[in-house]
Design an enzyme around this catalytic site. Structure first.
Site, PDB file in Angstrom:
ATOM      1  N   ASP A  78      -6.537   1.882  -8.561  1.00  0.00           N
ATOM      2  CA  ASP A  78      -5.221   2.146  -7.977  1.00  0.00           C
ATOM      3  C   ASP A  78      -4.170   1.165  -8.495  1.00  0.00           C
ATOM      4  O   ASP A  78      -4.524   0.057  -8.892  1.00  0.00           O
ATOM      5  CB  ASP A  78      -5.286   2.094  -6.437  1.00  0.00           C
ATOM      6  CG  ASP A  78      -5.756   0.751  -5.877  1.00  0.00           C
ATOM      7  OD1 ASP A  78      -6.789   0.240  -6.317  1.00  0.00           O
ATOM      8  OD2 ASP A  78      -5.070   0.205  -4.990  1.00  0.00           O
ATOM      9  N   GLU A 116       0.857  -1.189   0.000  1.00  0.00           N
ATOM     10  CA  GLU A 116       0.000   0.000   0.000  1.00  0.00           C
ATOM     11  C   GLU A 116       0.892   1.238   0.000  1.00  0.00           C
ATOM     12  O   GLU A 116       1.785   1.386   0.841  1.00  0.00           O
ATOM     13  CB  GLU A 116      -0.895   0.033   1.251  1.00  0.00           C
ATOM     14  CG  GLU A 116      -2.110  -0.876   1.179  1.00  0.00           C
ATOM     15  CD  GLU A 116      -3.259  -0.327   0.310  1.00  0.00           C
ATOM     16  OE1 GLU A 116      -3.134   0.792  -0.237  1.00  0.00           O
ATOM     17  OE2 GLU A 116      -4.267  -1.048   0.183  1.00  0.00           O
TER      18      GLU A 116
HETATM   19 ZN    ZN Z   1      -5.972  -1.277  -3.831  1.00  0.00          ZN
END
Ligand code: ZN
Length: 250
Positions: A150, A98
């Site tokens: 993303d 992340e």
């Molecule tokens: Zn994600």
């Protein structure tokens, strides 16, 4: 319970309870995410909150600091409902990173240099240690095109590829030519669907350019042809896909 970091580039461990045992023996995929939240601290807290039921193995701050939250041996909860090359339990076979970033909702600002340098170092370490094949370094949007966007089209995939992380070819130049879009049907659409599926996207071969296919084409463009992201399979998009397939490592 705490654990020792798997990567020498992780400066700290902050344990997330959101994890379990991996199912199946393969660990062959690396998935990159942005947090899509206004602050890094808020995102990190959420990834460690049992009520949120999400996590990732690593977290990279804007300034390049790296925290490990889940041991690589364990299954983190980052990909959700996701598919690649026919596999549906992406969490079991992947490591998730992340990246603290406000995302599309936050105006998609450029990723800071220190953060990209850190992501590159960490990803390089993981793919070499775990022998992850370069075409299996993927965006969350690649494995969940209908739900996710993303780490976004501003993520420098080319730079990672130059550092030995991921599979990438120069995007074919934008030019006129035949293109396919929502509503189109027929054999050429089928052929394009077969190419997307061959590369790994979840793309049924139906001959119908529908909403789901538009999402897949959009995800492909975000990763491999970011000059225009519109879900239209133009000549540059199709040529880039063909070049990528041709350049796949054996
Ligand atoms: Zn994600």
């Amino acid at each position: 319970m705490s654990f020792s970091a798997d990567s020498p580039f992780a400066q700290a461990v902050m344990v997330s309870p959101n994890r379990g045992a991996r199912v199946g023996g393969d660990l062959d995929t690396l998935i990159l995410h942005y947090t899509g939240m206004p602050t890094a601290q808020g995102a990190l807290e959420r990834l460690c909150d049992p009520a949120a039921e999400v996590s990732a193995h690593y977290f990279v701050f804007e300034d390049g600091r790296i925290v490990q939250m889940v041991p690589e041996a364990d299954r983190a909860w980052h990909a959700g409902a996701a598919t690649w090359a026919g596999s549906r339990d992406i969490n079991s076979r992947s490591i998730g990173i992340e990246i603290a970033h406000p995302g599309h909702a936050g105006g998609l600002p450029p990723y800071p240099e220190a953060q990209i340098a850190a992501v590159t170092r960490l990803a390089r370490d993981i793919v070499f240690r775990r022998a992850i094949p370069s075409p299996r370094v993927l965006a969350h949007s690649d494995v969940a095109p209908a739900r996710k966007e993303d780490p976004g089209e501003g993520f420098p995939w080319e730079r990672l590829a130059r550092a030995g992380v991921g599979h990438w070819v120069p995007p074919a130049p934008m030019r006129d030519g035949r293109f396919f879009a929502m509503g189109d049907t027929g054999q050429p659409v089928e052929a394009l669907q077969a190419m997307l599926a061959l590369y790994g996207y979840e793309q049924p071969v139906t001959g119908q350019f529908d909403e789901a296919m538009r999402a897949v084409v959009t995800a492909f463009q975000r990763h491999f042809r970011p000059a225009r992201i519109d879900g239209v399979a133009d000549a540059s998009t199709i040529t880039t896909l063909r070049d990528l397939i041709a350049a796949q490592p054996a």
